[in-house]
Design a protein around this motif. Structure first.
Motif, mmCIF file in Angstrom:
data_model
loop_
_atom_site.group_PDB
_atom_site.id
_atom_site.type_symbol
_atom_site.label_atom_id
_atom_site.label_comp_id
_atom_site.label_asym_id
_atom_site.label_seq_id
_atom_site.Cartn_x
_atom_site.Cartn_y
_atom_site.Cartn_z
ATOM 1 N N TRP A 16 0.837 -1.205 0.000
ATOM 2 C CA TRP A 16 0.000 0.000 0.000
ATOM 3 C C TRP A 16 0.870 1.253 0.000
ATOM 4 C CZ3 TRP A 16 -0.582 4.410 2.766
ATOM 5 C CH2 TRP A 16 -1.749 5.149 2.561
ATOM 6 N N VAL A 17 1.919 1.257 0.814
ATOM 7 C CA VAL A 17 2.793 2.429 0.866
ATOM 8 C C VAL A 17 3.437 2.678 -0.492
ATOM 9 C CG1 VAL A 17 4.910 3.382 1.863
ATOM 10 C CG2 VAL A 17 3.237 2.269 3.341
ATOM 11 N N ARG A 18 3.916 1.625 -1.111
ATOM 12 C CA ARG A 18 4.520 1.797 -2.431
ATOM 13 C C ARG A 18 3.505 2.353 -3.427
ATOM 14 N NH1 ARG A 18 6.936 -2.860 -6.537
ATOM 15 N NH2 ARG A 18 7.275 -1.440 -8.276
ATOM 16 N N ASP A 19 2.302 1.800 -3.422
ATOM 17 C CA ASP A 19 1.286 2.207 -4.392
ATOM 18 C C ASP A 19 0.778 3.625 -4.155
ATOM 19 O OD1 ASP A 19 1.496 -0.299 -5.523
ATOM 20 O OD2 ASP A 19 -0.328 -1.085 -4.584
ATOM 21 N N ASN A 20 0.836 4.094 -2.910
ATOM 22 C CA ASN A 20 0.260 5.396 -2.559
ATOM 23 C C ASN A 20 1.307 6.464 -2.245
ATOM 24 O OD1 ASN A 20 -2.940 5.059 -2.123
ATOM 25 N ND2 ASN A 20 -1.904 3.158 -1.559
ATOM 26 N N TYR A 21 2.558 6.143 -2.438
ATOM 27 C CA TYR A 21 3.654 7.049 -2.079
ATOM 28 C C TYR A 21 3.472 8.422 -2.736
ATOM 29 C CZ TYR A 21 8.529 8.139 -0.765
ATOM 30 O OH TYR A 21 9.663 8.689 -0.212
ATOM 31 N N ALA A 22 3.217 8.423 -4.025
ATOM 32 C CA ALA A 22 3.092 9.693 -4.745
ATOM 33 C C ALA A 22 1.728 10.339 -4.533
ATOM 34 C CB ALA A 22 3.345 9.478 -6.235
ATOM 35 N N SER A 23 0.667 9.550 -4.648
ATOM 36 C CA SER A 23 -0.677 10.126 -4.590
ATOM 37 C C SER A 23 -0.996 10.730 -3.228
ATOM 38 C CB SER A 23 -1.720 9.061 -4.948
ATOM 39 O OG SER A 23 -1.728 8.012 -3.997
ATOM 40 N N GLN A 24 -0.415 10.180 -2.170
ATOM 41 C CA GLN A 24 -0.656 10.700 -0.822
ATOM 42 C C GLN A 24 0.428 11.692 -0.379
ATOM 43 O OE1 GLN A 24 -3.417 10.230 0.855
ATOM 44 N NE2 GLN A 24 -4.239 8.837 -0.704
ATOM 45 N N HIS A 25 1.318 12.039 -1.294
ATOM 46 C CA HIS A 25 2.363 13.041 -1.019
ATOM 47 C C HIS A 25 3.133 12.701 0.262
ATOM 48 C CE1 HIS A 25 0.357 15.316 -4.151
ATOM 49 N NE2 HIS A 25 -0.778 15.258 -3.464
ATOM 50 N N LEU A 26 3.567 11.455 0.339
ATOM 51 C CA LEU A 26 4.235 10.997 1.555
ATOM 52 C C LEU A 26 5.602 11.643 1.757
ATOM 53 C CD1 LEU A 26 3.306 7.195 1.498
ATOM 54 C CD2 LEU A 26 2.067 9.117 2.531
ATOM 55 N N ASN A 27 6.142 12.242 0.693
ATOM 56 C CA ASN A 27 7.441 12.919 0.793
ATOM 57 C C ASN A 27 7.294 14.431 0.925
ATOM 58 O OD1 ASN A 27 6.461 13.411 -1.755
ATOM 59 N ND2 ASN A 27 8.356 12.888 -2.844
ATOM 60 N N GLY A 70 -7.892 5.502 5.813
ATOM 61 C CA GLY A 70 -7.569 6.641 6.662
ATOM 62 C C GLY A 70 -6.459 6.328 7.644
ATOM 63 N N ASP A 71 -6.523 5.150 8.268
ATOM 64 C CA ASP A 71 -5.476 4.759 9.216
ATOM 65 C C ASP A 71 -4.130 4.635 8.510
ATOM 66 O OD1 ASP A 71 -7.184 4.663 11.402
ATOM 67 O OD2 ASP A 71 -7.626 2.523 11.152
ATOM 68 N N ARG A 72 -4.150 3.992 7.352
ATOM 69 C CA ARG A 72 -2.891 3.799 6.627
ATOM 70 C C ARG A 72 -2.314 5.133 6.150
ATOM 71 N NH1 ARG A 72 -3.405 -1.853 3.066
ATOM 72 N NH2 ARG A 72 -2.732 -3.188 4.806
ATOM 73 N N THR A 73 -3.172 6.016 5.683
ATOM 74 C CA THR A 73 -2.689 7.318 5.219
ATOM 75 C C THR A 73 -2.073 8.102 6.370
ATOM 76 O OG1 THR A 73 -4.360 7.403 3.470
ATOM 77 C CG2 THR A 73 -3.353 9.491 4.129
#
Length: 340
Positions: free
Chosen positions: A252-263, A310-313
């Protein structure tokens, strides 16, 4: 000499064939690239200029150096340095036949934990590594591994531990790998005679070993290997379990890294305040790494039980910025070494 060493490791990383994809590896790579980019955009609050000076003197660009660092962080999951041997057959293997679908691709991954559910280990580390007998959150995959590998032993070279019908030692994992990660602690081959009680060394010791290699002979590869320790910001690695949504969370983190602006740089800046900067001449980075482990253990446990978006984000927006921040702190110190 230093220029040649840096050049060799960069060339190896740029030309390497990419192994089979696993999210952990791609995420490790991206974290390192984002850390270097953060330094580039914040030269007044980081050691970016010293980093540039050291890398430029070696004849490379910062982008090339960052690529090599990212490859090094990626490659640690592919180390062929840990063989476990059958209790009856004595046959030694790098990985379980069932591991590809269970987030245990190679046995080397068992060195990538720092168990905060238990105290000091038998080696004298403040926090131990993976040890099935000491897991506070063992799950289905942990139990399956312990059952499958019951009584199996760590390869300690020819003439050492053996199965009922002999020993087909392929690599002295105890005498080389475990010894590298021991750091004066107390170890014996007998501690690794049965998988279900093996006290694997913690990942901060792995990071410290490669950090010392970097200090002695600076290469992008050894520094990249050091930076794999961002596993400490993956809560499953501090709650010490291969189960409880371990693999799906990482995917999930890999798939959402960009879309959730994790950086997000603002989140990285805030995360830096949670780490104690390393002294310009610091030799031991384990206290810093343990700060990262303590943070993920205290703040990320919900992802072991919840797959809610929500928890994962929420957790990812803490863990990835802190991973990037921890890399920045290490690179600030590394820049001092490259400048000398």
């Amino acid at each position: 000499m230093k220029t040649a060493l840096i050049a060799t490791s960069i060339a190896m990383a740029v030309c390497a064939t990419t192994p089979a994809l696993a999210w952990e590896q791609e995420t490790h790579r991206q974290i390192v690239l984002d850390a270097v980019n953060y330094m580039k955009n914040n030269p007044s609050t980081t050691n970016y200029n010293k980093l540039v000076a050291g890398v430029t003197r070696a004849g490379f660009t910062v982008d090339q150096f960052a690529t090599a660092l990212g490859q090094g962080a990626y490659d640690v999951d592919d180390f062929a340095d840990t063989y476990i041997c059958g209790a009856s057959t004595g046959d030694c293997q790098l990985a379980p036949v069932w591991g590809a679908g269970a987030s245990i691709v190679k046995y080397t991954s068992y060195w990538h934990f720092q168990n905060h559910t238990s105290g000091a280990d038998v080696h004298g580390n403040p926090f131990g590594g993976y040890n099935y007998a000491k897991l506070g959150m063992a799950g289905d995959i942990d139990n399956m591994a312990a059952g499958w590998l019951y009584g199996d032993y760590l390869d300690d070279g020819a003439g050492g531990l053996k199965g009922w019908f002999g020993d087909s030692s392929k690599y002295n994992s105890y005498g080389v790998t475990e010894a590298h990660y021991r750091f004066g602690g107390v170890s014996s081959a007998s501690q690794y005679a049965d998988f279900e009680t093996m006290p694997f060394q913690p990942i901060d010791n792995l990071g410290q070993y490669w950090w010392q290699q970097f200090l002695a002979q600076p290469t992008a590869q050894s520094l990249g290997f050091t930076l794999h320790t961002t596993d400490l910001l993956q809560p499953h690695h501090t709650w010490a379990t291969s189960a409880h949504n371990h693999s799906s969370w990482e995917q999930w983190v890999r798939d959402n890294y960009a879309s959730q602006h994790l950086n997000d740089p603002a989140l990285v800046s805030a995360a830096l305040a949670d780490f104690t900067p390393l002294a310009p001449a610091a030799v031991d980075i384990r206290p810093l790494l343990t700060q990262g482990g303590s943070y993920s253990y205290a703040n990320g446990g919900i992802v072991l039980s919840s797959t809610d978006q929500g928890d994962r984000t929420r957790v990812a927006q803490m863990m990835i910025p802190h991973s990037i921040a921890m890399v920045v702190v290490v690179l600030n110190r590394a820049a001092e070494r490259l400048a000398n």
